[in-house]
Design a protein around this motif. Structure first.
Motif, PDB file in Angstrom:
ATOM      1  N   ASP A   1       0.834  -1.211   0.043  1.00  0.00           N
ATOM      2  CA  ASP A   1       0.136   0.019   0.006  1.00  0.00           C
ATOM      3  C   ASP A   1       0.791   1.273   0.044  1.00  0.00           C
ATOM      4  OD1 ASP A   1       0.830  -0.356   2.520  1.00  0.00           O
ATOM      5  OD2 ASP A   1      -1.008   0.019   3.628  1.00  0.00           O
ATOM      6  N   GLU A   2       2.172   1.013  -0.171  1.00  0.00           N
ATOM      7  CA  GLU A   2       3.055   2.325  -0.281  1.00  0.00           C
ATOM      8  C   GLU A   2       4.388   1.675  -1.246  1.00  0.00           C
ATOM      9  OE1 GLU A   2       4.182   3.582   3.599  1.00  0.00           O
ATOM     10  OE2 GLU A   2       5.349   1.565   3.969  1.00  0.00           O
TER      11      GLU A   2
ATOM     12  N   HIS B   1      -1.572   5.108  -2.485  1.00  0.00           N
ATOM     13  CA  HIS B   1      -1.324   6.586  -2.638  1.00  0.00           C
ATOM     14  C   HIS B   1      -0.172   7.320  -1.731  1.00  0.00           C
ATOM     15  CE1 HIS B   1      -5.618   6.921  -4.254  1.00  0.00           C
ATOM     16  NE2 HIS B   1      -5.888   5.958  -3.576  1.00  0.00           N
ATOM     17  N   GLU B   2       0.437   6.450  -1.081  1.00  0.00           N
ATOM     18  CA  GLU B   2       1.667   6.810  -0.203  1.00  0.00           C
ATOM     19  C   GLU B   2       3.023   6.513  -0.792  1.00  0.00           C
ATOM     20  OE1 GLU B   2       1.859   8.508   2.460  1.00  0.00           O
ATOM     21  OE2 GLU B   2      -0.395   8.786   2.982  1.00  0.00           O
TER      22      GLU B   2
ATOM     23  N   HIS C   1      -4.358   1.210  -5.993  1.00  0.00           N
ATOM     24  CA  HIS C   1      -4.854   1.431  -4.658  1.00  0.00           C
ATOM     25  C   HIS C   1      -3.810   2.271  -4.005  1.00  0.00           C
ATOM     26  CE1 HIS C   1      -2.131  -1.979  -4.972  1.00  0.00           C
ATOM     27  NE2 HIS C   1      -1.733  -1.718  -3.888  1.00  0.00           N
TER      28      HIS C   1
ATOM     29  N   SER D   1      -0.667   4.732 -10.283  1.00  0.00           N
ATOM     30  CA  SER D   1      -1.206   4.557  -8.661  1.00  0.00           C
ATOM     31  C   SER D   1      -1.870   5.737  -8.470  1.00  0.00           C
ATOM     32  CB  SER D   1       0.146   4.375  -8.086  1.00  0.00           C
ATOM     33  OG  SER D   1       0.642   5.489  -7.823  1.00  0.00           O
ATOM     34  N   GLY D   2      -2.209   6.026  -7.108  1.00  0.00           N
ATOM     35  CA  GLY D   2      -2.917   7.216  -6.885  1.00  0.00           C
ATOM     36  C   GLY D   2      -2.031   8.276  -6.497  1.00  0.00           C
ATOM     37  N   ILE D   3      -0.676   8.215  -6.644  1.00  0.00           N
ATOM     38  CA  ILE D   3       0.434   9.371  -6.426  1.00  0.00           C
ATOM     39  C   ILE D   3       0.476   9.961  -7.569  1.00  0.00           C
ATOM     40  CG2 ILE D   3       3.089   9.401  -6.110  1.00  0.00           C
ATOM     41  CD1 ILE D   3       3.007   6.820  -5.078  1.00  0.00           C
TER      42      ILE D   3
END
Length: 413
Positions: A272-273, A302-303, A300, A365-367
């Motif tokens: 998740d990162e 975001h970090e 998924h 990604s969400g980044i």
């Protein structure tokens, strides 16, 4: 591997533990189980239940310490879920089991075991590094008679194969030894070290673990993508890891005849990162063609890193020689962060102030795009990617890996 190896059933697992972890060996002893966090595929509910059932009648105490390394702390509810402890069990048969996170960044929670000398590090590293390194470990070990590792073994970007004594360093170790050997691995490079059994970094880990003044035992295992087990090995961390690494080399490596121009490397939800999703690059770097692109697909995510994010954003992602040529400029950055940076960016050169990465690494990604550009990685909107468009195109130089991060890809030659 020519054909799939058979998998162990739950009954097989329980029988192995009953036959090999003799309760009498743990009689009246305080036992600290050391386990991975949620970023590793592992059937921990089955293993924890089987081990606890086997030892609880004899051991004086059984507790659990999560080998976080520098990963974020896990809430108690998440640790219980990781181990398969229900609400009823937490107040019932597991009521006396205490659950701890490793606290690598709190000096008062660490115990210094001594020092690897300059001569030690020069000899182990083959002259790449020469410095004294403090070997510190979680102070809780002093409260127990046996440290029992329950951990999987995979090809690993820093140490060659994970598991064994790596659950002590960096799993429950201090920052100095962690930064030292992560940078040593970075100097050797991911492509040269991953999937290699005997490495200088493994020597560091084993040498440091030999300094622990508490009995060490290990139940090492090798997992399939669905967390089923190919095999289990019990003994000292060295012997159990040795056997598990041999099996991991059989089941966790895929050989391909030629490199791929495009790789879609899909990060599972447990990554998740980017600090852990970088494994989607590490395991596939060897089969990306020069000038090719590896896309880490993780809608998924975001970090960059909850723990190290600001430092990584300050540094960005660069090839090894970018850092070695400007050592003074980056001397204030922990070398574990620099190691992560260059492992994700992969191989390349830095000549006359110009960086030439061997491959393009792109985040889908969400980044946000502006963050990706700032940290020197490519960006692609994940909504523009249909995963199935990348499937069954290996003959075209396109590879899809649906659950990346644990299977190592290598060229046949």
């Amino acid at each position: 591997m020519n054909s799939p190896l058979p998998l162990l059933s739950a009954d097989d697992v329980r029988q192995y533990i009953a036959e090999n972890l003799r309760a009498a060996d743990f009689a009246d002893k305080r036992v600290l189980l050391i386990v991975p966090d949620a970023t590793r595929t592992a059937p921990l509910p089955l293993l924890f239940d089987a081990v606890h059932s086997q030892l609880s009648s004899a051991a004086a105490k059984i507790d659990v310490l999560v080998a976080l390394g520098t990963h974020p702390e896990m809430p108690q509810a998440d640790i219980r879920r990781l181990l398969g402890i229900s609400d009823a069990d937490s107040n019932g048969r597991y009521a006396d089991v205490e659950l701890f996170n490793h606290e690598w960044d709190r000096p008062e929670c660490l115990l210094s075991l001594g020092t690897l000398s300059e001569a030690d590090t020069r000899e182990i590293s083959g002259g790449l590094l020469e410095e004294a390194v403090d070997v510190a470990i979680n102070r809780r070990i002093a409260d127990y008679d046996v440290l029992l590792v329950l951990g999987p073994v995979f090809p690993h970007e820093v140490v060659g194969f994970s598991g064994g004594n790596k659950y002590f360093f960096p799993g429950i170790g201090g920052a100095e030894i962690l930064n030292f050997f992560h940078w040593l691995g970075a100097l050797i490079t991911n492509a040269s070290i991953i999937g290699v059994k005997e490495t200088p970094v493994r020597k560091v880990v084993d040498r440091a673990a030999a300094m622990i003044p508490v009995e060490r035992r290990c139940l090492a295992f090798v997992v399939a993508p669905d967390a089923s087990l190919y095999g289990m090995f019990y003994g000292t961390p060295e012997s159990a890891w040795n056997a598990a690494a041999d099996l991991s080399a059989q089941v966790h490596m895929r050989r391909v005849p030629k490199p791929f121009q495009t790789v879609l490397s899909c990060a599972p939800p447990m990554y998740d990162e980017l600090w852990v999703a970088g494994k989607c690059m590490y395991k596939l770097e060897p089969v990306v063609a020069d000038g090719g692109e590896l896309i880490i697909y993780a809608p998924h995510m975001h970090e960059i890193s909850i723990t190290h994010g600001p430092l990584i954003e300050e540094v960005g992602y660069h090839v090894r020689d970018y850092f070695t040529a400007q050592a003074e400029r980056f001397s204030h950055i922990p070398r574990g962060v620099l190691a992560h940076s260059t492992h994700v960016r992969g191989g390349g050169t830095f000549v006359d102030g110009v960086e030439h990465p061997r491959v393009q690494v792109t985040l889908a990604s969400g980044i946000p795009q502006e963050t990706c550009e700032r940290i020197n990685l490519g960006y692609r909107d994940p909504s523009t990617i249909n995963v199935e468009d990348f499937a069954n195109r290996e003959h075209e130089g396109v590879l899809l890996v649906r659950k990346a991060g644990e299977m190592l890809y290598r060229l046949e030659d």
